[in-house]
Design an enzyme around this catalytic site. Structure first.
Site, PDB file in Angstrom:
ATOM      1  N   GLY A 242       0.755  -1.247   0.000  1.00 40.63           N
ATOM      2  CA  GLY A 242       0.000   0.000   0.000  1.00 40.63           C
ATOM      3  C   GLY A 242       0.780   1.289   0.000  1.00 40.63           C
ATOM      4  NE  ARG A 317      -3.033   3.301 -10.983  1.00 39.37           N
ATOM      5  CZ  ARG A 317      -2.861   4.504 -10.481  1.00 39.37           C
ATOM      6  NH1 ARG A 317      -2.311   5.465 -11.199  1.00 39.37           N
ATOM      7  NH2 ARG A 317      -3.218   4.752  -9.237  1.00 39.37           N
ATOM      8  CB  CYS A 349     -15.437   5.007 -29.724  1.00 39.01           C
ATOM      9  SG  CYS A 349     -14.585   5.023 -31.291  1.00 39.01           S
ATOM     10  CD  GLU A 350     -15.611   4.398 -22.751  1.00 42.10           C
ATOM     11  OE1 GLU A 350     -15.983   4.873 -21.675  1.00 42.10           O
ATOM     12  OE2 GLU A 350     -15.721   3.200 -23.052  1.00 42.10           O
TER      13      GLU A 350
HETATM   14  N1  LLP Z   1      -1.639  -6.946  -0.642  1.00 39.62           N
HETATM   15  C1  LLP Z   1      -2.965  -6.989  -0.868  1.00 39.62           C
HETATM   16  C2  LLP Z   1      -3.790  -7.874  -0.079  1.00 39.62           C
HETATM   17  C3  LLP Z   1      -3.535  -6.161  -1.850  1.00 39.62           C
HETATM   18  O1  LLP Z   1      -4.855  -6.192  -2.060  1.00 39.62           O
HETATM   19  C4  LLP Z   1      -2.711  -5.279  -2.601  1.00 39.62           C
HETATM   20  C5  LLP Z   1      -3.270  -4.418  -3.624  1.00 39.62           C
HETATM   21  C6  LLP Z   1      -1.333  -5.286  -2.339  1.00 39.62           C
HETATM   22  C7  LLP Z   1      -0.833  -6.119  -1.344  1.00 39.62           C
HETATM   23  C8  LLP Z   1      -0.369  -4.377  -3.067  1.00 39.62           C
HETATM   24  O2  LLP Z   1      -0.627  -3.038  -2.818  1.00 39.62           O
HETATM   25  P1  LLP Z   1       0.342  -1.891  -3.355  1.00 39.62           P
HETATM   26  O3  LLP Z   1       1.655  -1.987  -2.583  1.00 39.62           O
HETATM   27  O4  LLP Z   1       0.585  -2.146  -4.807  1.00 39.62           O
HETATM   28  O5  LLP Z   1      -0.390  -0.645  -3.100  1.00 39.62           O
HETATM   29  N2  LLP Z   1      -5.495  -1.013  -9.360  1.00 39.62           N
HETATM   30  C9  LLP Z   1      -5.283  -0.035  -8.324  1.00 39.62           C
HETATM   31  C10 LLP Z   1      -4.603  -0.639  -7.121  1.00 39.62           C
HETATM   32  C11 LLP Z   1      -5.314  -1.816  -6.537  1.00 39.62           C
HETATM   33  C12 LLP Z   1      -4.577  -2.423  -5.378  1.00 39.62           C
HETATM   34  C13 LLP Z   1      -5.162  -3.724  -5.004  1.00 39.62           C
HETATM   35  N3  LLP Z   1      -4.512  -4.380  -3.919  1.00 39.62           N
HETATM   36  C14 LLP Z   1      -4.503   1.122  -8.893  1.00 39.62           C
HETATM   37  O6  LLP Z   1      -4.203   1.121 -10.082  1.00 39.62           O
HETATM   38  O7  LLP Z   1      -4.200   2.087  -8.195  1.00 39.62           O
END
Ligand code: LLP
Length: 419
Positions: A242, A317, A349-350
């Site tokens: 995160g 994104r 196309c949006e």
């Molecule tokens: N662990 C779990 C249980 C998760 O659900 C996630 C991400 C991570 C680790 C890794 O998190 P990170 O370090 O990458 O923040 N598609 C979205 C992000 C979705 C994240 C989902 N879970 C975006 O493009 O911002």
């Protein structure tokens, strides 16, 4: 924060000393992802340095980027992997990750995938009552005891876009504290199938304040104390992923991996715990640019548009989360070009098809290059073929310690197709 893609005095954008323009001329003429292999290495090293003195696993969150060559590189650097589907698990195994350093996460894990996880000895997070039931069945089918962690939903607000917040009490993920005792009793009743080894939480993504992690870790160690008091010999705290990154490129100082680890270090040490972290974005996002060509520039009403060949299909994104990713031209603009405010849009196309809104940019020449920065995480892995666009190729810039052309050992950068 260092960015491996930098504008140099000649007005061109470089990746680790290689002109992005030269890469564009050398590869197929369509949008592509360009990574810096050395930056991936540096990002992992930053985490490793931060974790010194702790027993830990860096579980790379494969969902962020599942390119096979990148996965192998991360594995060689010592990462474990965090998986959310059977196919991610199969890919991690194929890339050679040590299954006992992998964590299988998710609120809807399927029985057949859990069986594979059980056979391979992967850590499995229990997310719900039915999930526990499936993990027990998987253990019986595989004839193996599964090392499980309880995914606890600590109800800490990560202060991020609601689509990427996961650790608040109304989210679909994890177990709320009032149900903890039920789960402990249930685990106890399956001594041949389950071994409880730890507790897990994941608050959300793009978090930019380390206090949030400290609050969650403090709640988690309290749970761990309670769990241990009931006779469970648990030794892992998994604080999830995160950590956010500097998408805005404004020079704001954001927490580093060291800041993150330092806020939880004492809590982890005082309980003699092994720390598992699950970074995705902070390991891979800043290692990549999405490289496009300008198809043309137009004005409608009060809006100016730069139309490029890439789109929301390759990089969703901005459309999905209103996310900001920095946009820059690859080469100096024509000398008569004026700076204006542009929306950077694709050909899909949006009207949701934008890569950036209201960006101050010099009007670029047709055919010239334009990059979207920080495209290493959740960009290629979320790409689609909408409008029958092709999923883009990926290349990386890497370091050779011997230049076979000049027969010298001068360092050189080469481009490698990573698919
Ligand atoms: N662990 C779990 C249980 C998760 O659900 C996630 C991400 C991570 C680790 C890794 O998190 P990170 O370090 O990458 O923040 N598609 C979205 C992000 C979705 C994240 C989902 N879970 C975006 O493009 O911002």
């Amino acid at each position: 924060f260092d960015h491996c893609f930098t504008k140099q005095d000649d007005g061109y954008l470089y990746c680790e000393g290689l002109k992005v323009q030269d890469v564009m001329e050398a590869v197929e003429k369509r949008p592509f992802y360009l990574y810096s292999k050395p930056q991936i290495t540096r990002n992992v090293e930053a985490y490793k340095d931060a974790l010194e003195g702790l027993n830990s696993i860096i579980g790379y969150a494969i969902k962020a980027n599942n390119n096979f060559v990148i996965l192998k590189h991360l594995r060689e650097l010592g990462c474990g992997a965090v998986l959310v589907s059977g196919n991610e698990l199969r890919l991690a195994l194929a890339a050679g990750f040590d299954p006992t350093r992998c964590v299988f996460n998710g609120n809807g894990k399927l029985l057949e995938d859990l069986v594979l996880a059980a056979q391979e000895g992967v850590f499995v997070n229990i997310d719900s009552e039915f999930d526990l039931d499936n993990i027990v069945s998987a253990a019986r089918i595989a004839g193996k005891k599964v090392n499980v962690l309880l995914r606890i939903n600590p109800d800490v607000d990560p202060q991020v876009h609601p689509y990427v917040a996961t650790g608040n009490k109304n989210s679909k993920f994890g177990i709320r504290n009032e149900k903890l005792q039920w789960f402990l009793d249930a685990v106890k009743s399956y001594p041949d199938e389950l071994k409880l080894v730890g507790a897990h939480c994941h608050l959300g993504s793009t978090i930019t304040k380390v206090d949030i992690f400290r609050d969650a870790a403090a709640i988690m160690v309290k749970f761990i104390d309670e769990i241990r008091a009931q006779g469970f010999d648990i030794s892992y705290l998994n604080i999830g992923g995160g950590l956010g990154i500097d998408y805005y490129h404004t020079g704001t100082v954001l927490p580093t991996p060291r800041d993150l680890i330092d806020t939880v270090r004492e809590l982890v040490k005082s309980r003699n715990l092994n720390l598992i972290i699950e970074p995705g974005r902070s390991l891979i996002a800043n290692t990549c640019c999405f490289v496009n060509r300008v198809t043309g520039v137009k004005t409608n009403g009060t809006k100016n548009f730069i139309v490029i060949d890439g789109s929301m299909a390759e990089l969703i994104r901005p459309s999905l989360y209103d996310a900001y990713q920095h946009i820059e031209l690859v080469s100096p603009p024509p000398s008569d070009s004026a700076v204006s405010t542009f929306d950077v849009v694709g050909p899909v196309c949006e009207s949701a098809d934008f890569l950036g809104k209201n960006r101050e940019l010099p009007a670029p020449a047709r055919g010239s290059g334009l990059v979207v920065h920080d495209a290493g995480a959740y960009c290629m892995s979320m790409a689609s073929t909408y409008n029958l666009k092709m999923r883009p190729p990926e290349y990386w810039v890497c370091f050779l310690d011997f230049d076979f052309c000049s027969q010298t050992n001068k360092f050189q950068f080469v481009i490698i197709k990573t698919f």
